[in-house]
Design a protein around this motif. Sequence first.
Motif, PDB file in Angstrom:
ATOM      1  N   GLN A 164       0.834  -1.211   0.000  1.00  0.00           N
ATOM      2  CA  GLN A 164       0.000   0.000   0.000  1.00  0.00           C
ATOM      3  C   GLN A 164       0.867   1.259   0.000  1.00  0.00           C
ATOM      4  O   GLN A 164       0.552   2.242  -0.684  1.00  0.00           O
ATOM      5  CB  GLN A 164      -0.922  -0.015   1.220  1.00  0.00           C
ATOM      6  N   LYS A 165       1.963   1.220   0.756  1.00  0.00           N
ATOM      7  CA  LYS A 165       2.875   2.376   0.776  1.00  0.00           C
ATOM      8  C   LYS A 165       3.503   2.583  -0.599  1.00  0.00           C
ATOM      9  O   LYS A 165       3.593   3.708  -1.101  1.00  0.00           O
ATOM     10  CB  LYS A 165       3.969   2.158   1.821  1.00  0.00           C
ATOM     11  N   LYS A 166       3.932   1.478  -1.200  1.00  0.00           N
ATOM     12  CA  LYS A 166       4.598   1.555  -2.491  1.00  0.00           C
ATOM     13  C   LYS A 166       3.669   2.094  -3.569  1.00  0.00           C
ATOM     14  O   LYS A 166       4.080   2.877  -4.448  1.00  0.00           O
ATOM     15  CB  LYS A 166       5.110   0.166  -2.880  1.00  0.00           C
ATOM     16  N   LEU A 167       2.401   1.700  -3.517  1.00  0.00           N
ATOM     17  CA  LEU A 167       1.435   2.115  -4.538  1.00  0.00           C
ATOM     18  C   LEU A 167       0.729   3.424  -4.185  1.00  0.00           C
ATOM     19  O   LEU A 167      -0.132   3.895  -4.933  1.00  0.00           O
ATOM     20  CB  LEU A 167       0.385   1.011  -4.742  1.00  0.00           C
ATOM     21  N   GLY A 168       1.075   4.004  -3.036  1.00  0.00           N
ATOM     22  CA  GLY A 168       0.465   5.270  -2.630  1.00  0.00           C
ATOM     23  C   GLY A 168      -1.011   5.146  -2.316  1.00  0.00           C
ATOM     24  O   GLY A 168      -1.809   6.036  -2.654  1.00  0.00           O
ATOM     25  N   LEU A 169      -1.389   4.068  -1.652  1.00  0.00           N
ATOM     26  CA  LEU A 169      -2.810   3.804  -1.383  1.00  0.00           C
ATOM     27  C   LEU A 169      -3.248   4.290  -0.008  1.00  0.00           C
ATOM     28  O   LEU A 169      -4.116   3.701   0.624  1.00  0.00           O
ATOM     29  CB  LEU A 169      -3.083   2.297  -1.510  1.00  0.00           C
ATOM     30  N   SER A 170      -2.662   5.363   0.464  1.00  0.00           N
ATOM     31  CA  SER A 170      -3.088   5.907   1.754  1.00  0.00           C
ATOM     32  C   SER A 170      -4.466   6.552   1.605  1.00  0.00           C
ATOM     33  O   SER A 170      -4.911   6.862   0.507  1.00  0.00           O
ATOM     34  CB  SER A 170      -2.083   6.933   2.268  1.00  0.00           C
ATOM     35  N   ARG A 171      -5.142   6.759   2.705  1.00  0.00           N
ATOM     36  CA  ARG A 171      -6.484   7.349   2.671  1.00  0.00           C
ATOM     37  C   ARG A 171      -6.570   8.450   3.725  1.00  0.00           C
ATOM     38  O   ARG A 171      -5.738   8.520   4.642  1.00  0.00           O
ATOM     39  CB  ARG A 171      -7.535   6.281   2.961  1.00  0.00           C
ATOM     40  N   LYS A 172      -7.598   9.259   3.639  1.00  0.00           N
ATOM     41  CA  LYS A 172      -7.791  10.336   4.597  1.00  0.00           C
ATOM     42  C   LYS A 172      -8.656   9.871   5.762  1.00  0.00           C
ATOM     43  O   LYS A 172      -9.567   9.058   5.592  1.00  0.00           O
ATOM     44  CB  LYS A 172      -8.442  11.537   3.922  1.00  0.00           C
ATOM     45  N   VAL A 173      -8.374  10.413   6.912  1.00  0.00           N
ATOM     46  CA  VAL A 173      -9.236  10.208   8.077  1.00  0.00           C
ATOM     47  C   VAL A 173     -10.508  11.025   7.874  1.00  0.00           C
ATOM     48  O   VAL A 173     -10.438  12.125   7.303  1.00  0.00           O
ATOM     49  CB  VAL A 173      -8.501  10.670   9.352  1.00  0.00           C
ATOM     50  N   PRO A 174     -11.689  10.513   8.262  1.00  0.00           N
ATOM     51  CA  PRO A 174     -12.915  11.320   8.141  1.00  0.00           C
ATOM     52  C   PRO A 174     -12.701  12.729   8.674  1.00  0.00           C
ATOM     53  O   PRO A 174     -12.257  12.913   9.815  1.00  0.00           O
ATOM     54  CB  PRO A 174     -13.926  10.538   8.979  1.00  0.00           C
ATOM     55  N   GLU A 175     -13.001  13.740   7.869  1.00  0.00           N
ATOM     56  CA  GLU A 175     -12.610  15.113   8.171  1.00  0.00           C
ATOM     57  C   GLU A 175     -13.245  15.669   9.427  1.00  0.00           C
ATOM     58  O   GLU A 175     -12.666  16.534  10.087  1.00  0.00           O
ATOM     59  CB  GLU A 175     -12.933  16.019   6.974  1.00  0.00           C
ATOM     60  N   ASP A 176     -14.443  15.217   9.778  1.00  0.00           N
ATOM     61  CA  ASP A 176     -15.122  15.797  10.940  1.00  0.00           C
ATOM     62  C   ASP A 176     -14.771  15.091  12.241  1.00  0.00           C
ATOM     63  O   ASP A 176     -15.312  15.422  13.289  1.00  0.00           O
ATOM     64  CB  ASP A 176     -16.635  15.767  10.737  1.00  0.00           C
ATOM     65  N   LEU A 177     -13.856  14.127  12.198  1.00  0.00           N
ATOM     66  CA  LEU A 177     -13.486  13.394  13.405  1.00  0.00           C
ATOM     67  C   LEU A 177     -12.072  13.740  13.838  1.00  0.00           C
ATOM     68  O   LEU A 177     -11.156  13.814  13.008  1.00  0.00           O
ATOM     69  CB  LEU A 177     -13.570  11.884  13.170  1.00  0.00           C
ATOM     70  N   GLU A 178     -11.885  13.940  15.131  1.00  0.00           N
ATOM     71  CA  GLU A 178     -10.554  14.053  15.715  1.00  0.00           C
ATOM     72  C   GLU A 178     -10.254  12.727  16.378  1.00  0.00           C
ATOM     73  O   GLU A 178     -10.836  12.396  17.415  1.00  0.00           O
ATOM     74  CB  GLU A 178     -10.502  15.200  16.728  1.00  0.00           C
ATOM     75  N   ILE A 179      -9.359  11.961  15.787  1.00  0.00           N
ATOM     76  CA  ILE A 179      -9.122  10.596  16.251  1.00  0.00           C
ATOM     77  C   ILE A 179      -8.486  10.619  17.637  1.00  0.00           C
ATOM     78  O   ILE A 179      -7.513  11.324  17.894  1.00  0.00           O
ATOM     79  CB  ILE A 179      -8.228   9.826  15.268  1.00  0.00           C
ATOM     80  N   GLN A 180      -9.079   9.819  18.526  1.00  0.00           N
ATOM     81  CA  GLN A 180      -8.609   9.695  19.906  1.00  0.00           C
ATOM     82  C   GLN A 180      -8.130   8.263  20.146  1.00  0.00           C
ATOM     83  O   GLN A 180      -8.471   7.345  19.404  1.00  0.00           O
ATOM     84  CB  GLN A 180      -9.736  10.022  20.882  1.00  0.00           C
ATOM     85  N   ILE A 181      -7.350   8.073  21.201  1.00  0.00           N
ATOM     86  CA  ILE A 181      -6.854   6.742  21.547  1.00  0.00           C
ATOM     87  C   ILE A 181      -6.825   6.579  23.055  1.00  0.00           C
ATOM     88  O   ILE A 181      -6.654   7.556  23.794  1.00  0.00           O
ATOM     89  CB  ILE A 181      -5.451   6.499  20.941  1.00  0.00           C
ATOM     90  N   GLY A 182      -7.028   5.354  23.516  1.00  0.00           N
ATOM     91  CA  GLY A 182      -7.005   5.090  24.948  1.00  0.00           C
ATOM     92  C   GLY A 182      -7.388   3.653  25.245  1.00  0.00           C
ATOM     93  O   GLY A 182      -7.625   2.842  24.354  1.00  0.00           O
TER      94      GLY A 182
END
Length: 525
Positions: A164-182
């Motif tokens: 995926q990195k080699k082919l440039g297949l990255s994607r965007k995070v949904p714009e209205d979300l601020e991703i959290q972790i815990g």
Amino acid sequence: MANIAFILLCHKDPDAIIRQALSLTAVGDYIAIHFDARADAAAFKTIHTALSDNPNVAFANKRIKCGWGEWSLVQATLYAVEAAVEAFPRATHFYMLSGDCQAIKTAEYAHDYLDRTEADFIESFDFFASDWIKTGMKEERLIYRHFLNERNNKWLFYKSLELQKKLGLSRKVPEDLEIQIGSQWWCLRRRTVEAILDFIKQRPDVKRFFSTTWIPDETFFQTLVRHLVPEQEIECRTLTFLMFSDYGMPVTFYNDHFDLLLSQDFLFARKISPEALELKERLGSLYSAKGVNFEISNEGRSLYKFLSGKGRIGRRFAARFWEKESTLGRERELLIVVCKKWHVAKRLVSRIRKLTNIPCIEYLFNEEHTELPDMGGIQTTLGKRHRHRRSLMRMMFDYYDSDRMVVCMDPGNLDLLEDFCRDRATTRLLEVQCNFSDDYLIGHATRVGLAGDRTPVETLMRLLPTIRNDIVHESDRIRDAEFENYLCIHEENSAEVNAKALATFLSASREQALEIARTDHLFAD
């Protein structure tokens, strides 16, 4: 007054789950259970039969197979949450638990605690700005699609990522979300849970995004709570007390931790040792007790850090009597495949892994490059693996969150076999006996340094009987040791004969064992 609906994800030990459910519902609280579809169907039947008449118990409408780091853990949680919301209209809070969790306060205390604070309890730190992720992938968890389980398909998992990195297949995070972790151990109010369920119905794109992220149980609920709930109504903490060792593995609590656990400012704790029966009984009775006063000192983490730094020679954290030899645990099964032809054993365990989902590890005590997870450095060299063999094996059981594991060993590792077979765990040996042609033995002599490319043929011919006798001698020593659970399959045997030994070794059905025994070219060189 608070009424708690516990959301229990579990996959083993049906008797303990039944006791846990009865303890939590005895005071009027509720529990919704998702039992992993990978687990034994008979175990689920035992749980369902024992609890189906209890009006305070519900079961997820659908059972799915769960894997660490996968969306399946979130989906299983959602199934249990949906069942709880529907079955328990009086529930005010929803509390995530595992089968390794136990209450460390009374229900009276827990209800009062939740009544005093009009908030959701969930760790939710900014995914990109915080240092919650200490090592390994970070942004890659989100911007690339993860369809494979890293623990079961490590090579394919990272090859997929590289492609995926080699082919440039990255994607965007949904714009209205601020991703959290815990932490995945949360306690949410009813209106928050209902808002989450409504939101994912309205936003299938969000659910679709998280379903291909890596370890979404640490980001999905954490992100949506921040998105849907005002900041002042979120307590950024978990109510479940847990600690991690320097190796990143959960610290386990034992019988002598009762007083320490009660003094922590938490409502539950994990992980409780399966062998800490006295602790489980005392904590189980505690939940329904009345009028208990708790003196909160909250010294657990600092005390553990101090004493573990001293090499665990303090009294409070001294080695338990069952730990003096670093037992793997009575409830665990270590299945050892012993074979001189390593490629044959690898072929066999690859088939076992595919058909049974039992974690399988190849020659970790013989090959430096064997793929192992990061265990804080204990796995880096063969010398360390041998010195810390039982600690390493315990950590592997914990890493794979499994009570059964298959490992490959060379017949020359008799000291390891004797050591593991003396453990309180159930250890079974399956010796795979092969035929050895002269060409194979010459290749073996070259691999171990007994011969080289220019060794004369006459010298090789003189070596062959010695090498062959040495291999036979290793096999004889294993049989002379008279290990209790020794089994054997042989290249000369029919698939039906070998299947009988495999069925006993794996506790598998005859049909499943026969399919393994019929593996294409199993003994081929």
